[in-house]
Design an enzyme around this catalytic site. Structure first.
Site, mmCIF file in Angstrom:
data_model
loop_
_atom_site.group_PDB
_atom_site.id
_atom_site.type_symbol
_atom_site.label_atom_id
_atom_site.label_comp_id
_atom_site.label_asym_id
_atom_site.label_seq_id
_atom_site.Cartn_x
_atom_site.Cartn_y
_atom_site.Cartn_z
ATOM 1 N N ASP A 27 18.815 14.214 12.083
ATOM 2 C CA ASP A 27 17.587 14.619 12.760
ATOM 3 C C ASP A 27 17.707 16.080 13.191
ATOM 4 O O ASP A 27 18.652 16.456 13.879
ATOM 5 C CB ASP A 27 17.358 13.720 13.974
ATOM 6 C CG ASP A 27 15.971 13.875 14.575
ATOM 7 O OD1 ASP A 27 15.312 14.894 14.303
ATOM 8 O OD2 ASP A 27 15.558 12.971 15.312
ATOM 9 N N HIS A 29 14.536 12.626 11.364
ATOM 10 C CA HIS A 29 13.740 12.303 12.544
ATOM 11 C C HIS A 29 12.865 11.071 12.324
ATOM 12 O O HIS A 29 12.619 10.305 13.243
ATOM 13 C CB HIS A 29 12.862 13.502 12.908
ATOM 14 C CG HIS A 29 12.216 13.398 14.249
ATOM 15 N ND1 HIS A 29 12.924 13.365 15.426
ATOM 16 C CD2 HIS A 29 10.906 13.308 14.602
ATOM 17 C CE1 HIS A 29 12.091 13.273 16.452
ATOM 18 N NE2 HIS A 29 10.860 13.233 15.982
ATOM 19 N N SER A 62 10.882 9.925 20.255
ATOM 20 C CA SER A 62 10.862 11.381 20.313
ATOM 21 C C SER A 62 10.461 11.821 21.723
ATOM 22 O O SER A 62 11.154 11.501 22.684
ATOM 23 C CB SER A 62 9.925 11.933 19.236
ATOM 24 O OG SER A 62 10.154 13.298 19.029
#
Length: 715
Positions: A648, A683, A562
């Site tokens: 995501d 995610h 991320s």
């Protein structure tokens, strides 16, 4: 097999007189067959390039499985008149949640459920099934429980599920005894639901078109969602909202917060006619949180705030709207101690804080005259992580806490505030004769370009660095980093990691600026115009490992996900010679494009973290200087494995897809760049523990191959 080559379709944009050319913007059309075909071609190429690791991947999966007690139970947690716990079963992905009645009002010792109990048998006498998660997941490739909570009278269970991976949940209400669902069904929620103290209403949060949590709703049981009452609509695009109930059960609290500013509303169940009231109106830069306590017999709001200093202090206020000027210090600001949270109980307060890069738990005992003793709960290890959780009862005399190190598995304790006794309830089992003493842990310190000392936590198998002559030798190392949002990556234990350590590697965490490990200044020095510190800190940590003989560049692999994936992309551009491989998970690598598009999920709320490049030329130039996608050059990069998920909603799959396409076309070794896309995940990656183990085995096998350890047997 030849690597896929994405077609170049240049799109030109101009901001502040700066022109950008993006050849791969067409990859953002998720529904286009040509985009799906490209992602599938990349998956096929990745499988082909890693086919030689299939045996190692299976071996790592088998090792994770062999070390994990698959049929297991969590330590029961008391909530009002029941003990709640989770069960997992061999061969099942998700498990179940259960409860049993307490034995009496003074029953604070958790019962010990029978281990290795068959799924159709109770682990404790009187066991009641709440949720069978495997049954709920049946027929879905993805499943996530967003949260569950029982009504105040403990007869109903509200729970939220996501079967897509986009983090939009459906809330349902189950009658626990009859196992029948009520007609209530709330769609589009973010996470779970909060019960009103009267047990007749549920509070929940929904998101806007940019996936920002912006509305808090109140739902009356037995009515349609269309009739729900809007409690608060947050109009400022920088702010998220949330809702919860105080541990005392008296207050419902609605929080609104940006990266730099807070505002809280409270509903007093003892004065419902007053409705929701703002405690302290937002002031730019003022952050605070709210909890209800009873100190010296007086109802009090505890206010954790930064009005008097960057590292926060704890103040008190009456249970009514109160300006910051009237907050009375209880735990004053101390620049050497970052106060992170405070939990109120009838007999004590628990303060979560950190100092010198380590987490701490602080107890403030309450008496008739107010706060009495004030002390830390002590631990022995040099590097550790501690935190409290699972403490829902206002009157409980114990504090449930979790403790771990990089070698000691996650451990659950009860701390008896009256006797100051620390009682170990459970240590996560690691099968196969695991012994923490077989591993060594250290805290190292690197020096950054500007002189800042950056902590590194590192673990390896004991003796891994010893050479035959009695000296030390470098070991292959996986260096992990994040560095954003004041999120601290504290030392933690991982069963999967043992497969790497037992093959002779080390694992290290670079506690870089942008995180919160060293206090608020550590965060401030790693965001906005100071973001480059995050990247240079990570490079400094890598150089320190090399220069002190811990590792060598050719066997040093970097990993981040991320915002940590942004870190990976930046160091790949800035210091490729330091790494033998880079693992980038759901990487935020097309930073400038995303921050220029306010219609994308989270962009406006992220302005306080990264800057607003659309409205501010300086912010544009700052981001453009480090954004990984914009700074790909014709140089030799370390081999890169980028991993993403099609669904995501936080970091869109298109960012790593574009990044890989540009690397493939530009880098001198573009064939060594791989992209792996999960086509049914969000995610957090795939759902289900076995799928997650396979997923991690894939990444670790690739990393071990880069370290030269793919053929090494664990020892």
């Amino acid at each position: 097999m030849q690597p896929p080559v994405a077609e170049k379709r240049p799109v030109s944009t101009e901001h502040h007189g700066r022109t950008r050319i993006d050849e791969y913007d067409w990859l953002r059309d998720k529904e286009a067959p040509e985009v799906t075909a490209y992602l599938e071609a990349e998956n096929a190429y990745t499988q082909e390039r890693t086919a030689h690791l299939a045996g190692l991947r299976q071996a790592i999966f088998d090792e994770i499985k062999a070390r994990t007690r698959e049929t297991d139970l969590s330590v029961p947690t008391r909530n009002r008149d029941f003990w709640y716990y989770g069960r997992s079963f061999e061969g099942r992905e998700y498990g179940a949640s259960c409860r049993v009645p307490v034995r009496g009002p003074d029953d604070w010792t958790p019962p010990q459920p029978a281990e290795d109990t068959a799924p159709d048998q109770p682990a404790l006498p009187g066991e009641q099934l709440l949720l069978d998660l495997d049954a709920l997941a049946e027929g879905h490739e993805f499943f996530s429980l967003g949260g569950s909570s029982t009504s105040p009278d403990a007869t109903l269970l509200a729970y939220a599920t996501d079967v897509v991976g986009d983090e939009r949940y459906t809330i349902r209400v189950l009658e626990i005894d009859s196992r029948e669902h009520r007609g209530d069904e709330i769609t589009g929620a973010i996470g779970g639901a909060t019960w009103d103290p009267d047990g007749e209403h549920l509070y929940y949060v929904t998101v806007d078109e940019s996936w920002r949590a912006d509305k808090v709703w109140r739902h009356r049981l037995g009515t349609d969602q269309a009739d729900d009452e809007l409690v608060h609509h947050e109009q400022d695009g920088r702010f998220f909202v949330g809702v919860g109930r105080s541990r005392s059960q008296r207050f419902v609290i609605v929080a609104a917060g940006s990266k730099t500013t807070s505002e809280y509303r409270f509903f007093d169940s003892q004065a419902p006619e007053l409705g929701f009231r703002v405690f302290a109106e937002r002031r730019e830069g003022l952050e605070y949180s709210l909890d209800h306590a009873v100190i010296a017999g007086q109802d009090t709001f505890l206010v954790l705030h930064n009005a008097t200093g960057a590292d926060f202090e704890i103040g008190t206020a009456p249970v009514e709207p109160t300006a910051p000027e009237d907050w009375v210090p209880l735990v004053p600001h101390d620049p050497a101690v970052r106060l992170e949270d405070v939990d109120a109980f009838a007999g004590h307060l628990v303060v979560h804080q950190r100092s010198q890069g380590l987490t701490q738990l602080r107890i403030l005992q309450l008496g008739d005259s107010g706060v009495g003793d004030d002390y830390l709960v002590e631990f022995d290890h040099e590097v550790y992580t501690v935190g409290s959780g699972g403490n829902p009862n206002f009157t409980q005399p114990t504090v449930r806490l979790g403790y771990t190190t990089m070698a000691v598995p996650s451990s659950v304790y009860d701390y008896d505030v009256r006797s100051r006794e620390l009682i170990l309830l459970k240590r996560a089992p690691v099968l196969g004769g695991y012994d923490p003493a077989d591993y060594e842990e250290h805290r190292l310190w690197a020096t950054a370009e500007d002189g800042a000392r950056v902590p590194i936590s590192i673990v390896c198998r004991r003796g891994a660095r010893e050479d035959d002559g009695g000296g030390t030798r470098p070991v292959p190392t996986l260096l992990y980093g994040y560095g954003a949002y004041e999120m601290s990556i504290d030392p933690y234990f991982s069963v999967a990691r043992l497969s790497m350590l037992d093959r002779g590697a080390a694992f290290a965490i670079a506690h870089v600026r942008g995180g919160g490990e060293m206090g608020r200044h550590w965060y401030d020095d790693g965001k906005l115009a100071h973001k480059q510190h995050t990247f240079s800190d990570f490079v400094a940590c890598a150089r320190h490992l090399v220069e002190t003989g811990w590792s060598r560049p050719e066997t040093l692999v970097a990993e981040g996900a991320s915002a940590g994936g942004l870190l990976m992309g930046a160091v790949a551009n800035q210091a490729p010679e330091l790494f033998g491989g880079i693992l980038a998970g759901v990487p935020f690598v097309d930073t400038l494009t995303s921050m220029l598009d306010s219609s994308l999920p989270l962009t406006v709320t992220e302005y306080d973290e990264w800057g607003d490049p659309e409205g501010d030329p300086e912010a544009y130039d700052t981001i453009a200087a480090y954004a990984p996608y914009d700074n790909v050059t014709a140089q030799t990069y370390p081999p890169i494995l980028a991993e993403t998920s099609l669904n995501d909603t936080r970091v869109l799959y298109v960012e790593p897809a574009k990044w890989v396409a540009r690397l493939r076309a530009t880098a001198l070794n573009g064939d060594d760049v791989l992209l792996r896309t999960e086509m049914s995940a969000g995610h957090g990656g795939v759902s289900g523990r076995y799928k997650a183990w396979h997923d991690r085995a894939f990444s670790l096998a690739w990393a071990l191959d880069r370290m030269g350890l793919a053929e090494v047997e664990p020892g």
